[in-house]
Design a protein around this motif. Structure first.
Motif, PDB file in Angstrom:
ATOM      1  N   ALA A 203       1.070  -1.823  -0.042  1.00 19.86           N
ATOM      2  CA  ALA A 203      -0.167  -0.156  -0.084  1.00 19.86           C
ATOM      3  C   ALA A 203       0.555   1.324  -0.308  1.00 19.86           C
ATOM      4  N   GLN A 204       2.080   1.274   0.678  1.00 19.61           N
ATOM      5  CA  GLN A 204       2.307   2.152   1.281  1.00 19.61           C
ATOM      6  C   GLN A 204       3.467   2.464  -0.519  1.00 19.61           C
ATOM      7  N   PRO A 205       4.318   1.363  -1.185  1.00 17.90           N
ATOM      8  CA  PRO A 205       5.151   2.294  -2.204  1.00 17.90           C
ATOM      9  C   PRO A 205       3.854   2.236  -3.236  1.00 17.90           C
ATOM     10  N   LEU A 206       2.695   2.096  -3.543  1.00 18.41           N
ATOM     11  CA  LEU A 206       1.822   2.356  -4.429  1.00 18.41           C
ATOM     12  C   LEU A 206       0.856   3.774  -3.858  1.00 18.41           C
ATOM     13  N   ASN A 207       0.905   3.934  -3.343  1.00 21.14           N
ATOM     14  CA  ASN A 207       0.171   5.782  -2.146  1.00 21.14           C
ATOM     15  C   ASN A 207      -1.100   5.093  -1.942  1.00 21.14           C
ATOM     16  N   VAL A 208      -1.349   3.781  -1.512  1.00 23.27           N
ATOM     17  CA  VAL A 208      -2.764   3.399  -0.769  1.00 23.27           C
ATOM     18  C   VAL A 208      -3.206   3.688   0.179  1.00 23.27           C
ATOM     19  N   ASP A 209      -3.492   4.927   0.273  1.00 24.91           N
ATOM     20  CA  ASP A 209      -3.693   5.064   1.836  1.00 24.91           C
ATOM     21  C   ASP A 209      -4.891   4.032   2.606  1.00 24.91           C
ATOM     22  N   LEU A 210      -4.256   3.451   3.752  1.00 27.98           N
ATOM     23  CA  LEU A 210      -5.133   2.847   4.416  1.00 27.98           C
ATOM     24  C   LEU A 210      -5.382   3.270   5.808  1.00 27.98           C
ATOM     25  N   SER A 211      -5.093   4.071   5.995  1.00 30.03           N
ATOM     26  CA  SER A 211      -5.561   5.264   7.604  1.00 30.03           C
ATOM     27  C   SER A 211      -6.746   5.069   7.807  1.00 30.03           C
ATOM     28  N   PRO A 212      -8.166   4.892   6.714  1.00 34.42           N
ATOM     29  CA  PRO A 212      -9.472   4.402   7.312  1.00 34.42           C
ATOM     30  C   PRO A 212      -9.544   3.194   7.665  1.00 34.42           C
ATOM     31  N   PHE A 213      -9.061   2.071   8.095  1.00 30.99           N
ATOM     32  CA  PHE A 213      -8.488   1.383   8.705  1.00 30.99           C
ATOM     33  C   PHE A 213      -7.934   1.360   9.750  1.00 30.99           C
ATOM     34  N   LYS A 214      -8.516   1.242  10.781  1.00 34.28           N
ATOM     35  CA  LYS A 214      -8.218   1.255  12.606  1.00 34.28           C
ATOM     36  C   LYS A 214      -7.497   0.213  12.501  1.00 34.28           C
ATOM     37  N   ASN A 215      -8.396  -1.028  12.173  1.00 34.58           N
ATOM     38  CA  ASN A 215      -8.680  -2.697  12.597  1.00 34.58           C
ATOM     39  C   ASN A 215      -7.297  -3.069  11.679  1.00 34.58           C
TER      40      ASN A 215
END
Length: 201
Positions: free
Chosen positions: A165-177
């Motif tokens: 996710a990080q290198p591809l700029n996919v934002d995981l911040s909404p997914f706290k669990n």
């Protein structure tokens, strides 16, 4: 056993599983771009498909495809509980998770690595991916791992593909669990050992 891998690729999940079991194995780098093994030979002579992971068992039998390899590794060390026993409903639930991660998460990440993919198409895959991850986040709301209290090979697979996710700029911040899950998995000694071996930690 010999595990052919490419650093940070989905083969990292099999690498983690082997570390979790404590079984004796050899990890061999098989770069997905060059297909050249450390000894200079062509990886496609080992695995004609040319991708990773690929596992060669002690008797020389080869096994392709991550979900199959993960289950094989888990079954060599049943005490680790990396997979429920064959023939049980939990085992089929594990297979369901492996299928989901492979077809709904892994395969939606894949096109984002392709520099020739138009931005409009990448956006479609990203939207699909985020929808699947939102569902996974809900599934992790009241349990530490996908199958409950036990870490399984499905968790290793999900951890590895969400590393992208990080290198591809996919934002995981909404997914706290999901983020909390990733922290739990990253803290495991076997995960740290496999990542270090691949030059990732």
């Amino acid at each position: 056993m010999k595990l052919y891998y490419s650093p940070g690729a989905c083969s990292l999940a099999s690498h983690i599983a082997l570390e979790e079991t404590g079984l004796k194995y050899e990890a061999i780098a098989a770069p997905t771009k060059t297909k050249v093994l450390p000894d200079g030979s062509d990886y496609r002579k080992v695995n004609p498909l040319g991708y990773v992971p690929y596992l060669v068992m002690d008797d020389g039998t080869g096994l392709a495809e991550g979900p199959a390899i993960l289950q094989y590794i888990a079954d060599q060390a049943p005490a680790t509980k990396l997979a429920p026993p064959n023939g049980t409903v939990p085992r089929y639930q594990l297979q369901s998770w492996l299928n989901f991660v492979g077809t709904e998460v892994h395969k939606n990440f894949g096109p984002l690595f392709n520099s020739a993919m138009p931005e409009e198409a990448k956006q479609i895959f990203t939207t699909n991916l985020l929808g699947r991850l939102k569902w996974v986040d809900g599934e992790l709301a009241n349990k530490p791992f996908l199958m409950g209290s036990d870490f399984t090979v499905a968790d290793a697979y999900l951890f590895v593909v969400t590393n992208w996710a990080q290198p591809l700029n996919v934002d995981l911040s909404p997914f706290k669990n999901l983020l909390a899950f990733r922290e739990r998995v990253a803290a495991r000694p076997a995960v740290q050992a496999a990542m270090k071996a691949e030059g990732l930690g």
